[in-house]
Design an enzyme around this catalytic site. Structure first.
Site, PDB file in Angstrom:
ATOM      1  N   GLY A  77      11.200 -56.750 -37.691  1.00  0.00           N
ATOM      2  CA  GLY A  77      10.981 -57.310 -39.016  1.00  0.00           C
ATOM      3  C   GLY A  77      11.980 -56.804 -40.030  1.00  0.00           C
ATOM      4  O   GLY A  77      12.049 -57.324 -41.145  1.00  0.00           O
ATOM      5  N   CYS A  78      12.746 -55.774 -39.676  1.00  0.00           N
ATOM      6  CA  CYS A  78      13.800 -55.287 -40.564  1.00  0.00           C
ATOM      7  C   CYS A  78      15.074 -56.092 -40.287  1.00  0.00           C
ATOM      8  O   CYS A  78      15.432 -56.297 -39.137  1.00  0.00           O
ATOM      9  CB  CYS A  78      14.089 -53.805 -40.322  1.00  0.00           C
ATOM     10  SG  CYS A  78      12.926 -52.703 -41.096  1.00  0.00           S
ATOM     11  N   GLU A  79      15.719 -56.545 -41.335  1.00  0.00           N
ATOM     12  CA  GLU A  79      16.951 -57.312 -41.176  1.00  0.00           C
ATOM     13  C   GLU A  79      18.066 -56.423 -40.627  1.00  0.00           C
ATOM     14  O   GLU A  79      18.851 -56.841 -39.788  1.00  0.00           O
ATOM     15  CB  GLU A  79      17.364 -57.906 -42.518  1.00  0.00           C
ATOM     16  CG  GLU A  79      18.305 -59.064 -42.397  1.00  0.00           C
ATOM     17  CD  GLU A  79      18.412 -59.787 -43.724  1.00  0.00           C
ATOM     18  OE1 GLU A  79      19.415 -59.548 -44.412  1.00  0.00           O
ATOM     19  OE2 GLU A  79      17.505 -60.571 -44.042  1.00  0.00           O
TER      20      GLU A  79
END
Length: 147
Positions: free
Chosen positions: A61-63
């Site tokens: 979910g972290c870019e």
């Protein structure tokens, strides 16, 4: 580098951030100054060795790629985390989180509101949507470690 050394160096960096940088973040009036402080926070923490940057430690979910290693000491029910990210601002945001939660018990961590911390430091309104989503993913990842 061994886990014990990483934990000790991470805790020393977090202690310094809490003591020296939190007051600066709180007192800084403009976002650009606050942004510079955030980017410097990650430099106070040890880098995760390349061999430890495994896929299962990546926060989904972290870019930007961000790794979070969790260690639970069952003898005293304390949770410790080691973090790293390719993005300096993400590592700075993660450092702020860990300043508050490293060494918490399972019950303390379960009831702690991480989003309130960012509200108190007046950081959340200045985060882009992707960083806000990454922050939420990080909080969910931390909470999943204690289940």
């Amino acid at each position: 580098m061994k886990l014990e050394q990483l934990l000790a160096e991470t805790q020393a960096g977090l202690d310094e951030i809490k003591k020296l940088d939190f007051p600066v973040i709180s007192q800084t009036k403009d976002w650009q100054s606050r942004y510079r402080v955030l980017m410097q926070l990650g430099k106070k923490l040890p880098a995760l060795p390349e061999k430890m940057k495994q896929t299962d430690l990546l926060v989904k979910g972290c870019e930007s790629r961000a790794w979070l290693l969790h260690y639970h000491d069952p003898a005293n029910d304390k949770h410790f985390f080691i973090l790293d990210s390719e993005a300096r601002i993400v590592k700075g945001l993660m450092a702020i989180m860990l300043c508050q939660i490293n060494g918490m018990s399972t019950a303390e961590l379960a009831s702690f509101d991480l989003t309130q911390l960012f509200d108190e430091l007046n950081i959340k309104p200045y985060l882009s949507q992707s960083r806000g989503n990454g922050l939420t993913a990080m909080i969910q990842h931390i909470k999943s470690c204690i289940k």
